[in-house]
Write an enzyme that holds these catalytic residues in place. Structure first.
Site, mmCIF file in Angstrom:
data_model
loop_
_atom_site.group_PDB
_atom_site.id
_atom_site.type_symbol
_atom_site.label_atom_id
_atom_site.label_comp_id
_atom_site.label_asym_id
_atom_site.label_seq_id
_atom_site.Cartn_x
_atom_site.Cartn_y
_atom_site.Cartn_z
ATOM 1 N N CYS A 184 2.363 6.954 -2.481
ATOM 2 C CA CYS A 184 2.549 8.406 -2.603
ATOM 3 C C CYS A 184 1.280 9.213 -2.381
ATOM 4 C CB CYS A 184 3.133 8.741 -3.972
ATOM 5 S SG CYS A 184 1.973 8.492 -5.343
ATOM 6 N N CYS B 59 0.898 3.221 -10.363
ATOM 7 C CA CYS B 59 0.639 4.621 -10.039
ATOM 8 C C CYS B 59 1.483 5.483 -10.980
ATOM 9 C CB CYS B 59 1.024 4.885 -8.586
ATOM 10 S SG CYS B 59 1.011 6.626 -8.114
ATOM 11 N N CYS C 286 -3.044 5.815 -3.856
ATOM 12 C CA CYS C 286 -1.846 4.974 -3.848
ATOM 13 C C CYS C 286 -1.265 4.967 -2.431
ATOM 14 C CB CYS C 286 -0.821 5.524 -4.830
ATOM 15 S SG CYS C 286 0.776 4.671 -4.782
ATOM 16 N N CYS D 7 4.416 7.605 -8.537
ATOM 17 C CA CYS D 7 5.568 6.952 -7.889
ATOM 18 C C CYS D 7 5.969 5.638 -8.553
ATOM 19 C CB CYS D 7 5.298 6.732 -6.398
ATOM 20 S SG CYS D 7 4.100 5.426 -6.029
ATOM 21 N N CYS E 201 -8.155 -4.771 -11.377
ATOM 22 C CA CYS E 201 -8.073 -5.655 -10.215
ATOM 23 C C CYS E 201 -6.885 -5.191 -9.375
ATOM 24 C CB CYS E 201 -7.903 -7.088 -10.710
ATOM 25 S SG CYS E 201 -8.055 -8.319 -9.438
#
Length: 168
Positions: free
Chosen positions: A88, A133, A85, A136, A156
């Site tokens: 984070c 995510c 991510c 976060c 995607c």
């Protein structure tokens, strides 16, 4: 299919259409389980997120935007490693699950265990599964049922929402 299920799906479609016409600020958005960070480290203000992220990454991760297709250098990434991510740095996908979907966005057939949380998105009127995510709450993309085996899923992902970390 029971009549109540038909009524609910038509009702959901109608409400999603109304939300699309009047804008997302008018319609209350579904609550994502991961939208409130479990770790206070990731419970940042919009200004703090803007300091951490590029304007493109901020739009995608915090405003659920979408980058233009075929613009991410991660589409061509072929090395072994892990996709994290961009908000984070949580590990989200292994390069072993990446495939070329031809859609213009990095695509994966499976996330890492516990890496994402999902919710229903009505922005295009027809309901889609959006994923974020799990640490976060940053928006990553949408999951579709047209991916390869073994899962049949296509996660995607917006490239600006990811950071690639090569193995080794």
């Amino acid at each position: 299919m029971p009549l109540s299920a038909v009524y609910l799906s038509r009702r959901s479609l109608l409400l999603g259409s109304i939300a699309g016409v009047f804008g997302s600020s008018w319609w209350p958005r579904p609550v994502l389980a991961a939208s409130k960070a479990a770790d206070a480290t990731w419970d940042l203000t919009p200004d703090q997120w803007r300091e951490r992220l590029s304007s493109e990454a901020y739009d995608v991760l915090r405003n659920e935007g979408t980058e233009r297709p075929f613009t991410s250098p991660l589409n061509a990434e072929k090395r072994s490693g892990t996709y994290h991510c961009a908000g984070c740095d949580l590990s989200l996908f292994s390069s072993e699950a990446k495939f070329d979907s031809g859609t213009g966005w990095p695509s994966f057939w499976q996330p890492l265990q516990g890496a994402i949380a999902t919710k229903v998105d009505f922005k295009l009127i027809i309901p889609r599964t959006e994923y974020h995510c799990s640490r976060c709450g940053g928006h990553q993309g949408h999951v579709f049922n047209d991916g390869p085996r073994p899962t049949g899923k296509r996660y995607c992902n917006n490239g600006v929402a990811l950071v690639f970390r090569p193995a080794g």
